[in-house]
Write a protein that holds these residues in place. Structure first.
Motif, PDB file in Angstrom:
ATOM      1  N   ARG A 565      33.768  32.226  44.832  1.00  0.00           N
ATOM      2  CA  ARG A 565      34.505  33.256  44.379  1.00  0.00           C
ATOM      3  C   ARG A 565      34.718  34.258  45.328  1.00  0.00           C
ATOM      4  O   ARG A 565      35.961  34.721  45.252  1.00  0.00           O
ATOM      5  CB  ARG A 565      33.710  34.087  43.032  1.00  0.00           C
ATOM      6  CG  ARG A 565      34.570  35.181  42.556  1.00  0.00           C
ATOM      7  CD  ARG A 565      33.886  35.784  41.325  1.00  0.00           C
ATOM      8  NE  ARG A 565      33.006  36.399  41.797  1.00  0.00           N
ATOM      9  CZ  ARG A 565      32.042  37.230  40.993  1.00  0.00           C
ATOM     10  NH1 ARG A 565      31.907  37.042  39.858  1.00  0.00           N
ATOM     11  NH2 ARG A 565      30.907  37.799  41.818  1.00  0.00           N
ATOM     12  N   ASN A 615      42.734  36.803  38.427  1.00  0.00           N
ATOM     13  CA  ASN A 615      41.980  36.747  37.098  1.00  0.00           C
ATOM     14  C   ASN A 615      40.790  35.732  37.113  1.00  0.00           C
ATOM     15  O   ASN A 615      39.861  35.853  36.287  1.00  0.00           O
ATOM     16  CB  ASN A 615      42.963  36.493  36.192  1.00  0.00           C
ATOM     17  CG  ASN A 615      43.850  37.530  35.564  1.00  0.00           C
ATOM     18  OD1 ASN A 615      43.701  38.711  36.308  1.00  0.00           O
ATOM     19  ND2 ASN A 615      44.396  37.267  34.528  1.00  0.00           N
ATOM     20  N   ASP A 618      37.171  37.121  38.690  1.00  0.00           N
ATOM     21  CA  ASP A 618      36.718  38.459  38.154  1.00  0.00           C
ATOM     22  C   ASP A 618      37.301  39.712  38.624  1.00  0.00           C
ATOM     23  O   ASP A 618      36.681  40.852  38.875  1.00  0.00           O
ATOM     24  CB  ASP A 618      35.128  38.479  38.255  1.00  0.00           C
ATOM     25  CG  ASP A 618      34.408  37.550  37.463  1.00  0.00           C
ATOM     26  OD1 ASP A 618      35.020  37.277  36.119  1.00  0.00           O
ATOM     27  OD2 ASP A 618      33.590  37.049  37.786  1.00  0.00           O
ATOM     28  N   GLN A 619      38.620  39.829  39.247  1.00  0.00           N
ATOM     29  CA  GLN A 619      39.221  40.920  40.006  1.00  0.00           C
ATOM     30  C   GLN A 619      40.601  41.128  39.380  1.00  0.00           C
ATOM     31  O   GLN A 619      41.450  41.326  39.858  1.00  0.00           O
ATOM     32  CB  GLN A 619      39.151  40.794  41.181  1.00  0.00           C
ATOM     33  CG  GLN A 619      37.980  40.715  42.064  1.00  0.00           C
ATOM     34  CD  GLN A 619      37.871  40.738  43.451  1.00  0.00           C
ATOM     35  OE1 GLN A 619      38.941  40.288  44.231  1.00  0.00           O
ATOM     36  NE2 GLN A 619      36.752  40.977  44.270  1.00  0.00           N
ATOM     37  N   LYS A 718      39.126  39.530  27.167  1.00  0.00           N
ATOM     38  CA  LYS A 718      39.378  38.166  27.900  1.00  0.00           C
ATOM     39  C   LYS A 718      40.433  38.533  28.801  1.00  0.00           C
ATOM     40  O   LYS A 718      41.562  39.260  28.592  1.00  0.00           O
ATOM     41  CB  LYS A 718      39.651  37.046  27.257  1.00  0.00           C
ATOM     42  CG  LYS A 718      38.473  36.362  26.075  1.00  0.00           C
ATOM     43  CD  LYS A 718      39.098  35.306  25.456  1.00  0.00           C
ATOM     44  CE  LYS A 718      38.120  34.936  24.409  1.00  0.00           C
ATOM     45  NZ  LYS A 718      36.751  34.461  24.940  1.00  0.00           N
ATOM     46  N   THR A 719      40.739  37.687  30.252  1.00  0.00           N
ATOM     47  CA  THR A 719      41.805  38.090  31.004  1.00  0.00           C
ATOM     48  C   THR A 719      42.877  36.989  30.493  1.00  0.00           C
ATOM     49  O   THR A 719      43.870  36.812  31.703  1.00  0.00           O
ATOM     50  CB  THR A 719      41.117  38.159  32.413  1.00  0.00           C
ATOM     51  OG1 THR A 719      40.645  36.564  32.757  1.00  0.00           O
ATOM     52  CG2 THR A 719      40.341  39.006  32.725  1.00  0.00           C
ATOM     53  N   LYS A 742      37.251  48.066  36.060  1.00  0.00           N
ATOM     54  CA  LYS A 742      36.551  46.781  36.440  1.00  0.00           C
ATOM     55  C   LYS A 742      35.493  46.390  35.598  1.00  0.00           C
ATOM     56  O   LYS A 742      34.816  45.055  35.611  1.00  0.00           O
ATOM     57  CB  LYS A 742      35.598  47.094  37.693  1.00  0.00           C
ATOM     58  CG  LYS A 742      36.670  47.787  38.824  1.00  0.00           C
ATOM     59  CD  LYS A 742      35.802  47.605  40.243  1.00  0.00           C
ATOM     60  CE  LYS A 742      36.995  47.951  41.350  1.00  0.00           C
ATOM     61  NZ  LYS A 742      36.333  48.195  42.718  1.00  0.00           N
ATOM     62  N   ASN A 743      35.379  47.013  34.248  1.00  0.00           N
ATOM     63  CA  ASN A 743      34.535  46.413  33.320  1.00  0.00           C
ATOM     64  C   ASN A 743      35.115  46.237  31.919  1.00  0.00           C
ATOM     65  O   ASN A 743      34.178  46.174  30.966  1.00  0.00           O
ATOM     66  CB  ASN A 743      33.197  47.419  33.167  1.00  0.00           C
ATOM     67  CG  ASN A 743      33.649  48.846  32.766  1.00  0.00           C
ATOM     68  OD1 ASN A 743      35.014  49.068  32.585  1.00  0.00           O
ATOM     69  ND2 ASN A 743      32.854  49.816  32.646  1.00  0.00           N
ATOM     70  N   THR A 746      34.978  40.618  29.479  1.00  0.00           N
ATOM     71  CA  THR A 746      33.801  39.779  29.956  1.00  0.00           C
ATOM     72  C   THR A 746      34.024  38.285  29.943  1.00  0.00           C
ATOM     73  O   THR A 746      33.105  37.556  30.101  1.00  0.00           O
ATOM     74  CB  THR A 746      32.955  40.269  28.599  1.00  0.00           C
ATOM     75  OG1 THR A 746      33.668  39.534  27.193  1.00  0.00           O
ATOM     76  CG2 THR A 746      32.302  41.323  28.405  1.00  0.00           C
ATOM     77  N   ASN A 748      36.500  35.598  32.312  1.00  0.00           N
ATOM     78  CA  ASN A 748      37.654  35.252  33.006  1.00  0.00           C
ATOM     79  C   ASN A 748      38.487  34.048  32.824  1.00  0.00           C
ATOM     80  O   ASN A 748      38.126  33.305  31.890  1.00  0.00           O
ATOM     81  CB  ASN A 748      37.465  35.579  34.608  1.00  0.00           C
ATOM     82  CG  ASN A 748      36.586  34.469  35.079  1.00  0.00           C
ATOM     83  OD1 ASN A 748      36.573  33.454  34.425  1.00  0.00           O
ATOM     84  ND2 ASN A 748      35.749  34.425  35.971  1.00  0.00           N
TER      85      ASN A 748
END
Length: 758
Positions: A565, A615, A618-619, A718-719, A742-743, A746, A748
């Motif tokens: 990642r 996505n 995790d960004q 969710k992203t 950034k939080n 949960t 991606n």
């Protein structure tokens, strides 16, 4: 290139908003007519076969759609155009009204009066959905145009003091950026107000027939048929043929009212063109036809209503939505007849036949958009592809086809993901068994290195150009076949194509983290420069920086090849921050590669999904930042307001999706990556009366980051989101922030990918 939900989806959300003005007033067809977008400003109806409009030039790249905003003169008004492509064609049945002494040559744009072309001013020009107007300054003629599905209507207002006026019909005119030509044209003057004929032309399509019927509202006083600027012998006074045949229809008395000219078209025969004309415009009421065209556009644009944004953003959004409906186009007469890719005439009342499938472009976002906004057209589009397969001498699905021709343009077999996407989303109005058969046949056709791809797992560069790109795109198409086969219970097909879908790994060099062209002997081609690009090189209209990301079905696998990642996201960072140039080793840099953000090239399709890949790592805030930059930098309400070829609506479809806050990274399967909306609110009116409301609270230029999302009042973390959820209707509510958050999530996009691969 094309609504939200409740967890208790018992009732659709109803939103009533008084429209301050018609949605068509937010469409600016001039967007894209300058720069390199190659759109046209003339009128048409949604997915219509006829597009009357001005042609300002031919033979140069900027003339792919006939009209280029920076040109000072108009040659004439032809009745067919293609929107947004990098190669030109069409320009059928060009008419030009004029006054004064008769001129039968186009003339030189730098020498006024040297031909029938005329200067014009953008100050006396208007373009809107279903309508176009311009004044020809050298002839003092006001031209207005409108259209139905299969016919165009021209309105020429001549000066009242003009003792002599005429209309030129030029059958030698072809809209093309290359050496296109009329192979043969035919003109038959039936009477003093009716003309029939056909044109056989060669440009992007190698053998294209178009028949026409013209009716004048006022009988012409006399006419001449011309060939190579000379009158055709009086032995045949009412018809003429040849590759440069023209007609001059003269009026020797003053006009006390505008002259109307109807033009019906058919790919079948002249009788079909006349029948189309009489069926769709049985009267001489220009305003009525214009109003009907405008109403059709208003109805289709109203699939998205209650848009809250500034006027500039609304104009960019609705113009993008408009552009997505300029292709594919209807290709069938009113009686159900159409010309097939076998060049035979077919008739079918069970579906509406479409053509102009620019699939290398539109499979990515435009066709997925149709499944959400225009599902009533999807089954017929796919059936049109299946009829192409049945009629094809090669027994393959369309690749880049239009007007009964397969052009073999671009790479891949991208009808496959379009069909798979529809099937996986539950569309049942086409023959799925025939579809899977056609998909497999297209994936096994012995073209463009497929024999090597099937046996050694990649396309070798010493045997086939653009081999790295072909290997990667074939692998994706194979995954979509596997996904559809799995849902159909075809286990053997699923296993075969799932294995093939991993072939992209065979051209990925993990030592340097780039997809590369490989030789038949298994060695990577050298020398290697990841910035290098050229037509016919290792990649298709791109370089290693742009193409190494094309694994939309297995981003997790690509991430592993890159080393995990962190290295994946770091490489994305580098891509987007590099110098915005290419190292052109060959001197043949593709002019399609434009709209640069670092080495991301938004002006061409291979980059279109890349901004959303954060996505998966995790960004998502970096996706939001990048998407916002693209939307605000590379789309504008100006003639050059698109960053590259619109490609039959794909560039515009990217904006429509992104403005609504999501995008189909994997175009098949119904999962959308969440980005950042550019609209404070929008209501998507779904099939069956349901509505999806998308809101972005506290949205501004600074507040482009997602703080949180609620789905029907409940936190959504969710992203990504599924087509199934969206299609149930409801409310998707973004809370926006001025700094990266950034939080808020949960899960991606890798979760969605795993779900699709279960």
């Amino acid at each position: 290139m094309k609504k939200i939900l409740t967890f208790a989806f018992s009732a659709a959300v109803s939103v009533t908003v008084a429209q301050q003005k018609p949605l068509i007033d937010y469409v600016n067809p001039i967007i894209g007519t300058g720069g390199t977008a190659h759109t046209y400003p003339g009128p048409t109806v949604p997915f219509g076969m006829v597009q009357p409009g001005p042609d300002t030039g031919f033979g140069l790249w900027e003339h792919c759609a006939g009209y280029y905003y920076n040109n000072p003169t108009i040659i004439g008004f032809s009745n067919t155009h293609i929107s947004g492509t990098g190669v030109g064609d069409l320009g059928d049945v060009m008419l030009q009204p004029a006054t004064g002494s008769v001129k039968t040559e186009r003339g030189d744009e730098k020498i006024p009066g040297s031909g029938y072309r005329s200067r014009f001013s953008h100050d006396d020009e208007k373009a809107s959905p279903g309508y176009y107007q311009v004044r020809l300054l050298d002839h003092n003629v006001n031209v207005e145009l409108t259209a139905t599905e299969r016919a165009g209507l021209h309105k020429y207002t001549f000066p009242r003091n003009a003792d002599s006026s005429y209309v030129i019909l030029d059958m030698g005119h072809v809209v093309t950026s290359e050496k296109g030509k009329t192979i043969w044209g035919f003109i038959q003057v039936v009477n003093d107000s009716t003309v029939l004929g056909y044109r056989l032309s060669k440009a992007l399509a190698t053998e294209r027939y178009m028949y026409y019927a013209i009716r004048f509202s006022r009988p012409f006083s006399k006419f001449n048929l011309m060939k190579f600027q000379e009158r055709i012998s009086v032995a045949h006074p009412v018809q003429g043929s040849g590759d440069e045949v023209k007609a001059v229809f003269r009026y020797t008395t003053k006009h006390d009212k505008p002259l109307l000219v109807k033009v019906g078209l058919s790919a079948v025969d002249a009788d079909g063109a006349l029948a189309n004309l009489d069926a769709e415009i049985p009267h001489w009421n220009f305003d009525k036809v214009k109003k009907q065209a405008e109403d059709k556009w208003e109805r289709e644009l109203s699939k998205v209503t209650a848009v809250k944004a500034d006027n500039k953003t609304k104009t960019i959004f609705y113009t993008a939505l408009y552009h997505t409906m300029l292709a594919p186009t209807i290709y069938m007469d009113a009686d159900g007849r159409y010309r097939g890719v076998d060049n035979k005439i077919h008739q079918d009342s069970n579906f509406l036949n479409y053509t102009l499938f620019s699939l290398w472009d539109t499979f990515r976002a435009e066709h997925p958009l149709f499944t959400l906004l225009y599902p009533e057209r999807v089954n017929d589009m796919i059936t049109s592809m299946l009829m192409h397969y049945k009629q094809s001498a090669y027994r393959v699905l369309p690749k880049w086809s239009f007007h009964a021709n397969e052009t073999w343009t671009m790479i891949g077999y991208h009808a496959v993901p379009v069909i798979a996407d529809a099937y996986l989303k539950g569309f049942k109005g086409f023959d799925s068994e025939l579809a899977l058969e056609a998909m497999k046949a297209s994936a096994n056709a012995p073209f463009e290195g497929m024999e090597y791809y099937k046996t050694i797992g990649y396309v070798p560069i010493d045997k086939e150009p653009e081999a790295a790109s072909k290997t990667m795109e074939y692998a994706y198409d194979d995954w979509t076949i596997a996904a559809m086969a799995k849902k159909m219970g075809k286990t053997d097909d699923y296993n075969i194509f799932l294995k093939r879908s991993a072939n992209y790994k065979n051209v990925y060099d993990s030592k340097i983290n780039f997809a590369r062209a490989k030789l038949l002997n298994g060695q990577f081609k050298t020398p290697f420069d990841p910035l290098h690009m050229r037509y016919g090189g290792d990649y298709t209209e791109g370089n290693a920086w742009q193409y190494s990301w094309f694994v939309p079905h297995d981003i997790g696998g690509l991430m592993t090849l890159m080393g995990g990642r962190d290295k994946f996201s770091a490489k994305l960072d580098t891509l987007l921050s590099m110098k915005e140039t290419v190292n052109d080793m060959s001197g043949e840099q593709p002019y399609d590669v434009t709209g640069m953000v670092g080495q991301y090239a938004h002006g061409n399709e291979p980059s279109h999904h890349i901004a959303y890949l954060y996505n998966y790592a995790d960004q998502p805030w970096k996706t939001q930042e990048t998407v916002h930059k693209i939307m605000t930098r590379l789309y504008n309400n100006t003639p050059d307001g698109l960053a590259g070829n619109d490609d039959c609506g794909q560039m515009s479809a990217w904006y429509v999706w992104s403005a609504l806050g999501m995008y189909p990274v994997n175009p098949a399967g119904g999962v959308y990556s969440i980005g950042t909306p550019s609209l404070s609110s929008a209501t998507i009116n779904l099939q069956g009366g349901k509505q999806l409301v998308v809101k972005a609270n506290n949205l501004s230029m600074a507040n482009r980051y997602v703080r949180s999302i609620k789905l029907n009042g409940r936190p959504y973390k969710k992203t990504w989101i599924t087509h199934e959820l969206l299609y149930r209707g409801g409310i998707m509510e973004f809370e926006m922030a001025g700094k990266p958050v950034k939080n808020w999530f949960t899960g991606n996009d890798l979760e969605a990918e795993k779900m699709l691969n279960k």
